[in-house]
Write a protein that holds these residues in place. Structure first.
Motif, mmCIF file in Angstrom:
data_model
loop_
_atom_site.group_PDB
_atom_site.id
_atom_site.type_symbol
_atom_site.label_atom_id
_atom_site.label_comp_id
_atom_site.label_asym_id
_atom_site.label_seq_id
_atom_site.Cartn_x
_atom_site.Cartn_y
_atom_site.Cartn_z
ATOM 1 N N THR A 1 -3.045 1.727 -5.696
ATOM 2 C CA THR A 1 -2.808 2.249 -4.357
ATOM 3 C C THR A 1 -2.409 3.708 -4.460
ATOM 4 O O THR A 1 -1.584 4.079 -5.292
ATOM 5 C CB THR A 1 -1.748 1.428 -3.614
ATOM 6 O OG1 THR A 1 -1.627 1.903 -2.269
ATOM 7 C CG2 THR A 1 -0.377 1.495 -4.281
ATOM 8 N N LEU B 1 9.475 6.340 -0.375
ATOM 9 C CA LEU B 1 8.514 5.260 -0.146
ATOM 10 C C LEU B 1 8.885 4.096 -1.052
ATOM 11 O O LEU B 1 9.262 4.291 -2.206
ATOM 12 C CB LEU B 1 7.093 5.717 -0.471
ATOM 13 C CG LEU B 1 5.997 4.669 -0.336
ATOM 14 C CD1 LEU B 1 5.794 4.317 1.132
ATOM 15 C CD2 LEU B 1 4.687 5.174 -0.939
ATOM 16 N N GLY C 1 0.789 5.640 0.531
ATOM 17 C CA GLY C 1 0.577 6.437 1.723
ATOM 18 C C GLY C 1 0.610 7.909 1.427
ATOM 19 O O GLY C 1 0.655 8.340 0.280
ATOM 20 N N TRP D 1 0.826 -1.192 0.000
ATOM 21 C CA TRP D 1 0.000 0.000 0.000
ATOM 22 C C TRP D 1 0.867 1.251 0.000
ATOM 23 O O TRP D 1 1.977 1.261 0.524
ATOM 24 C CB TRP D 1 -0.932 0.002 1.210
ATOM 25 C CG TRP D 1 -1.901 -1.121 1.144
ATOM 26 C CD1 TRP D 1 -1.828 -2.307 1.811
ATOM 27 C CD2 TRP D 1 -3.067 -1.206 0.320
ATOM 28 N NE1 TRP D 1 -2.873 -3.113 1.453
ATOM 29 C CE2 TRP D 1 -3.654 -2.467 0.556
ATOM 30 C CE3 TRP D 1 -3.676 -0.320 -0.591
ATOM 31 C CZ2 TRP D 1 -4.825 -2.874 -0.083
ATOM 32 C CZ3 TRP D 1 -4.835 -0.729 -1.225
ATOM 33 C CH2 TRP D 1 -5.409 -1.991 -0.978
#
Length: 111
Positions: free
Chosen positions: A105, A16, A8, A6
Motif C-alpha cells: 500500500t 497515519l 494514503g 490502506w
C-alpha cells in the motif's frame, strides 16, 4: 493470508496508522517498505512476545504493536517525512517458519 489497511497521501508532519490482520497464528509480524528505485527494507517487526525492532530511520517516530488474540499488527507512523514515501508491506511468519506478505500500500508524504 494477510489483510492490510490502506495508506494514503499525507503532508509532512502528519500521522497515519496501518493495520494488518493474519488469518492464522503468527510468530513474528512486521512492516517493510520499498521506495521507488530502492530495495525493500525493514521498517519494524514485533515478536509474539512483544520484542520490537525498528529501522534507525523510524525510531522515535513509528510504533509497532500487535494484538495476539486478533493475529493483528499495527504501525503508528508519526511525524511523517517525505523520505517515508514508499509502498508498505505487512509481513508475518507462522509458527512453522513460513513467511507471508500482504498487498503493498502506498504511503505518500509531501513536503
Amino acid at each position: 493470508q494477510l489483510q492490510a489497511s490502506w495508506g494514503g497521501l499525507l503532508q509532512a508532519g502528519e500521522s497515519l496508522g496501518l493495520s494488518c490482520a493474519a488469518s492464522g497464528i503468527t510468530r513474528t509480524m512486521g512492516w517493510y517498505r520499498q521506495a521507488p528505485g530502492k530495495q525493500r527494507e525493514l521498517v519494524a517487526t514485533i515478536s509474539s512476545g512483544g520484542n520490537t525492532k525498528y529501522a534507525d530511520s523510524v525510531k522515535g517516530r513509528f510504533t509497532i504493536s500487535r494484538d495476539n488474540a486478533k493475529n493483528a499488527v499495527y504501525l503508528q507512523m508519526n511525524s511523517l517525512k517525505p523520505e517515508d514515501t514508499a509502498v508498505y508491506y505487512c509481513y508475518a511468519v507462522n509458527p512453522l517458519g513460513k513467511d507471508y506478505w500482504g498487498h503493498g500500500t502506498w504511503v505518500t508524504v509531501s513536503s
